[in-house]
Design a protein around this motif. Structure first.
Motif, PDB file in Angstrom:
ATOM      1  N   ALA A  84       0.829  -1.195   0.000  1.00 49.72           N
ATOM      2  CA  ALA A  84       0.000   0.000   0.000  1.00 49.72           C
ATOM      3  C   ALA A  84       0.871   1.256   0.000  1.00 49.72           C
ATOM      4  O   ALA A  84       1.946   1.300   0.618  1.00 49.72           O
ATOM      5  N   ALA A  85       0.393   2.285  -0.728  1.00 48.27           N
ATOM      6  CA  ALA A  85       1.133   3.544  -0.814  1.00 48.27           C
ATOM      7  C   ALA A  85       0.147   4.693  -0.999  1.00 48.27           C
ATOM      8  O   ALA A  85      -0.849   4.575  -1.720  1.00 48.27           O
ATOM      9  N   THR A  86       0.414   5.812  -0.329  1.00 42.30           N
ATOM     10  CA  THR A  86      -0.391   7.019  -0.500  1.00 42.30           C
ATOM     11  C   THR A  86       0.399   7.995  -1.352  1.00 42.30           C
ATOM     12  O   THR A  86       1.535   8.387  -1.012  1.00 42.30           O
ATOM     13  N   LEU A  87      -0.194   8.390  -2.491  1.00 40.55           N
ATOM     14  CA  LEU A  87       0.484   9.266  -3.444  1.00 40.55           C
ATOM     15  C   LEU A  87      -0.232  10.601  -3.527  1.00 40.55           C
ATOM     16  O   LEU A  87      -1.459  10.681  -3.369  1.00 40.55           O
ATOM     17  N   THR A  88       0.540  11.641  -3.817  1.00 37.25           N
ATOM     18  CA  THR A  88      -0.009  12.987  -4.000  1.00 37.25           C
ATOM     19  C   THR A  88       0.012  13.336  -5.481  1.00 37.25           C
ATOM     20  O   THR A  88       1.031  13.142  -6.171  1.00 37.25           O
ATOM     21  N   SER A  89      -1.109  13.826  -5.970  1.00 40.66           N
ATOM     22  CA  SER A  89      -1.240  14.116  -7.397  1.00 40.66           C
ATOM     23  C   SER A  89      -0.335  15.259  -7.819  1.00 40.66           C
ATOM     24  O   SER A  89       0.009  16.145  -7.022  1.00 40.66           O
ATOM     25  N   HIS A  90       0.046  15.264  -9.118  1.00 39.65           N
ATOM     26  CA  HIS A  90       0.865  16.328  -9.703  1.00 39.65           C
ATOM     27  C   HIS A  90       0.030  17.235 -10.594  1.00 39.65           C
ATOM     28  O   HIS A  90       0.586  18.087 -11.297  1.00 39.65           O
ATOM     29  N   SER A  91      -1.275  17.076 -10.596  1.00 39.47           N
ATOM     30  CA  SER A  91      -2.162  17.956 -11.351  1.00 39.47           C
ATOM     31  C   SER A  91      -3.502  18.023 -10.621  1.00 39.47           C
ATOM     32  O   SER A  91      -3.819  17.160  -9.799  1.00 39.47           O
ATOM     33  N   GLY A  92      -4.266  19.066 -10.906  1.00 40.73           N
ATOM     34  CA  GLY A  92      -5.585  19.196 -10.296  1.00 40.73           C
ATOM     35  C   GLY A  92      -5.535  19.441  -8.804  1.00 40.73           C
ATOM     36  O   GLY A  92      -6.451  19.025  -8.081  1.00 40.73           O
ATOM     37  N   GLY A  93      -4.495  20.113  -8.343  1.00 36.58           N
ATOM     38  CA  GLY A  93      -4.343  20.320  -6.916  1.00 36.58           C
ATOM     39  C   GLY A  93      -3.678  19.120  -6.274  1.00 36.58           C
ATOM     40  O   GLY A  93      -3.644  18.028  -6.834  1.00 36.58           O
ATOM     41  N   LYS A  94      -3.141  19.324  -5.107  1.00 34.10           N
ATOM     42  CA  LYS A  94      -2.415  18.244  -4.429  1.00 34.10           C
ATOM     43  C   LYS A  94      -3.413  17.342  -3.720  1.00 34.10           C
ATOM     44  O   LYS A  94      -3.737  17.545  -2.540  1.00 34.10           O
ATOM     45  N   LYS A  95      -3.885  16.340  -4.455  1.00 29.01           N
ATOM     46  CA  LYS A  95      -4.871  15.390  -3.936  1.00 29.01           C
ATOM     47  C   LYS A  95      -4.164  14.104  -3.534  1.00 29.01           C
ATOM     48  O   LYS A  95      -3.409  13.529  -4.326  1.00 29.01           O
ATOM     49  N   LYS A  96      -4.394  13.655  -2.284  1.00 29.06           N
ATOM     50  CA  LYS A  96      -3.781  12.421  -1.813  1.00 29.06           C
ATOM     51  C   LYS A  96      -4.736  11.248  -2.004  1.00 29.06           C
ATOM     52  O   LYS A  96      -5.895  11.319  -1.614  1.00 29.06           O
ATOM     53  N   ILE A  97      -4.217  10.183  -2.626  1.00 27.06           N
ATOM     54  CA  ILE A  97      -5.005   8.970  -2.871  1.00 27.06           C
ATOM     55  C   ILE A  97      -4.204   7.767  -2.387  1.00 27.06           C
ATOM     56  O   ILE A  97      -2.994   7.660  -2.647  1.00 27.06           O
ATOM     57  N   LYS A  98      -4.880   6.883  -1.665  1.00 29.95           N
ATOM     58  CA  LYS A  98      -4.221   5.673  -1.187  1.00 29.95           C
ATOM     59  C   LYS A  98      -4.427   4.544  -2.190  1.00 29.95           C
ATOM     60  O   LYS A  98      -5.554   4.254  -2.592  1.00 29.95           O
ATOM     61  N   PHE A  99      -3.328   3.927  -2.572  1.00 26.76           N
ATOM     62  CA  PHE A  99      -3.352   2.774  -3.464  1.00 26.76           C
ATOM     63  C   PHE A  99      -2.977   1.538  -2.650  1.00 26.76           C
ATOM     64  O   PHE A  99      -2.039   1.565  -1.855  1.00 26.76           O
ATOM     65  N   TYR A 100      -3.713   0.469  -2.849  1.00 22.81           N
ATOM     66  CA  TYR A 100      -3.587  -0.708  -2.007  1.00 22.81           C
ATOM     67  C   TYR A 100      -2.618  -1.733  -2.597  1.00 22.81           C
ATOM     68  O   TYR A 100      -2.291  -1.697  -3.787  1.00 22.81           O
ATOM     69  N   LYS A 101      -2.176  -2.628  -1.748  1.00 20.51           N
ATOM     70  CA  LYS A 101      -1.307  -3.699  -2.193  1.00 20.51           C
ATOM     71  C   LYS A 101      -1.983  -4.509  -3.299  1.00 20.51           C
ATOM     72  O   LYS A 101      -3.169  -4.833  -3.203  1.00 20.51           O
ATOM     73  N   ASN A 102      -1.242  -4.807  -4.334  1.00 23.87           N
ATOM     74  CA  ASN A 102      -1.689  -5.572  -5.509  1.00 23.87           C
ATOM     75  C   ASN A 102      -2.677  -4.799  -6.395  1.00 23.87           C
ATOM     76  O   ASN A 102      -3.199  -5.360  -7.364  1.00 23.87           O
ATOM     77  N   GLN A 103      -2.950  -3.546  -6.071  1.00 24.55           N
ATOM     78  CA  GLN A 103      -3.790  -2.742  -6.956  1.00 24.55           C
ATOM     79  C   GLN A 103      -3.045  -2.504  -8.262  1.00 24.55           C
ATOM     80  O   GLN A 103      -1.835  -2.232  -8.264  1.00 24.55           O
ATOM     81  N   VAL A 104      -3.743  -2.604  -9.381  1.00 25.80           N
ATOM     82  CA  VAL A 104      -3.129  -2.479 -10.706  1.00 25.80           C
ATOM     83  C   VAL A 104      -3.514  -1.148 -11.333  1.00 25.80           C
ATOM     84  O   VAL A 104      -4.688  -0.756 -11.340  1.00 25.80           O
ATOM     85  N   VAL A 105      -2.519  -0.446 -11.850  1.00 27.70           N
ATOM     86  CA  VAL A 105      -2.752   0.756 -12.648  1.00 27.70           C
ATOM     87  C   VAL A 105      -1.902   0.647 -13.912  1.00 27.70           C
ATOM     88  O   VAL A 105      -0.982  -0.176 -13.998  1.00 27.70           O
TER      89      VAL A 105
END
Length: 496
Positions: A301-322
């Motif tokens: 799991a990792a929480t990332l901060t967006s580089h566009s559209g404002g600094k939005k934090k989204i948590k991505f879960y283990k084994n999540q695919v992007v």
């Protein structure tokens, strides 16, 4: 009285058993009668005479409407008892005799299997002859359109193309041998076929087609990605239109998986001044120029901060695919639709994910044409400090070299087949410059070195056309050498 009764009984019995006797069939002068014979007998009831009429055998060759042999009525000239119907050798009027009579009436060979293939201005007529039949040496097969003779066939040909026809018109072509009509076929010509091209460009598809005679207006329709079939994109008198506003990147990640923009389907129709459709294209597919994608699976799991559209934090879960559309500075780049419905760009370190090539979103069999590549780089506004510029397209694994300046680039080399970086060592996307050159390195010839990678030659065993390098762009040796000798330092290299 008894004698009379016995005589009547005997005569009646003889008539019943044997029919009329010869002695009752004659006339007074002994010649055969051609009428019924009357037998006059006394009856016991009234002592009068009963008349019993018996038919005689008909005579042959009646005259003036009299009955002839086999019950046939004679004519004014009489009937020859030896004459037989044409082709009848046994006097029974057989079917074989009738067929022979028909053949005798017309000896021209007959046609079958008539068919045609039509365009807007031509019709190719095809036929065959009945088995065992063909044109005699002196015979000519002619083809007619009304009173106009359009062809003369003197050999064993079984097809002919009629030209200079009118589009959307019905015709009837008649085949003759001499004065005998031996076949006909109805033909309908088609609308003119429009050659529609869908060219990929930057965030757009450019549609082009040839002008159609008598066309007053063109209508372009499209469908795909939620757009229903038959939706009008544009109408007017020009012969080109741009479907603009398409996204630069055609994959958006969501919490439920990727949303992929697929090709649009386009068609164009031409109409005359009366509004009648006179030409149409077949459907063609198209989309903006694409880049390749990587499949990423988060190791934890990792929480990332967006580089566009404002600094939005989204948590991505283990084994999540992007799915990532690029790589820069040691980070994969991907787009994600956040819970508020806004699509934002995120970066993740390579060490956080397990990466692989998304094979469904790379297409080395696709080649952007010189026209498409030139439109793309000029529309994108790519600049270079030198008169050359190199574009590497990862989606098609192709490389192009241009000469000129921003907005006015002209293709001078390519498309060349290349291999970009594998998933574990991807080629950096975006803009960079050639900063250093080396004739040989690591046993590999001709290096054109940029900030994060190089454009270089290949070892003999390397196969190009799939991402399998260690981050560099592998070229055929002669192509890498051409760049080395021609493109100076500070030449822009753009990877997409």
């Amino acid at each position: 009285m008894r004698k009379k009764l016995f005589a009547i009984f005997m005569i009646t019995a003889l008539i019943t058993v044997f029919g009329p006797l010869e002695l009752f069939a004659g006339t007074e002068d002994g010649t055969p009668s051609d009428t019924n014979t009357e037998v006059i007998v006394d009856t016991p009831e009234d002592g009068g005479e009963d008349v019993v009429t018996q038919p005689t055998e008909p005579t042959t060759g009646g005259e003036n409407g009299e009955t002839g042999e086999n019950g046939e009525t004679g004519n004014d000239e009489g009937v020859d008892p030896n004459a037989l119907p044409a082709g009848d050798t046994n006097g029974e009027g057989s079917e074989d005799g009738e067929n022979e009579a028909l053949k005798a009436a017309s000896t021209a060979p007959r046609l079958e299997n008539l068919s045609y293939v039509a365009t807007d201005k031509t019709a190719t007529l095809s036929w065959s002859y009945l088995e065992g039949e063909t044109l005699a040496e002196e015979e000519v097969l002619t083809i007619w359109n009304g009173d106009e003779k359009v062809a003369e066939i003197t050999d064993d040909s079984t097809s002919f193309t009629v030209e200079n026809l009118k589009r959307l018109t019905d015709y009837t072509f008649v085949f003759k041998i001499g004065d005998d009509e031996v076949g006909s076929i109805d033909v309908s010509t088609k609308a003119t076929q429009i050659n529609l091209k869908a060219l990929s460009s930057y965030n757009a598809v450019v549609l082009k087609w040839d002008a159609v005679d008598d066309a007053n207006k063109y209508v372009v329709t499209y469908s795909g990605n939620g757009v229903p079939e038959g939706t009008v994109l544009w109408s007017g008198s020009a012969t080109t239109v741009t479907h603009s506003g398409l996204p630069t990147y055609d994959v958006t990640n969501t919490s439920s998986g990727p949303v992929v923009k697929t090709d649009y389907t386009y068609s164009v129709r031409a109409y005359d001044a009366e509004g009648t459709e006179i030409a149409a294209s077949t459907a063609v597919n198209g989309y903006a120029v694409r880049t390749m994608y990587y499949t990423l699976k988060f190791k934890k799991a990792a929480t990332l901060t967006s580089h566009s559209g404002g600094k939005k934090k989204i948590k991505f879960y283990k084994n999540q695919v992007v799915y990532a559309r690029g790589f820069d500075g040691g980070k994969f780049i991907f787009d994600y639709k956040c819970p508020d419905g806004v699509v934002r760009t995120f970066y993740t370190m390579k060490i956080r994910v397990k990466a692989s090539i998304w094979s469904s979103h790379i297409n080395p069999s696709k080649v952007y044409s010189a026209e498409e590549a030139t439109m793309y780089v000029n529309a994108r506004g790519i600049t270079s400090k030198k008169k050359y510029m190199v574009w590497v397209n990862t989606y098609t694994q192709r490389e192009y070299v241009f000469q000129g300046s921003a907005g006015r680039w002209t293709l001078v080399k390519g498309p060349w087949l290349v291999s970009t970086g594998k998933a574990s060592k991807p080629t950096a996307t975006g803009s960079t410059n050639i900063s250093t050159k080396k004739k040989k390195k690591h046993g590999i010839p001709t290096w054109n070195m940029c900030r994060y990678f190089s454009l270089h030659g290949k070892q003999k065993s390397w196969v190009l056309g799939w991402p399998r390098s260690g981050a560099c762009v592998r070229n055929y040796n002669e192509n890498a050498k051409w760049i080395y000798n021609t493109c100076p330092l500070k030449t822009r290299v753009f990877v997409f």
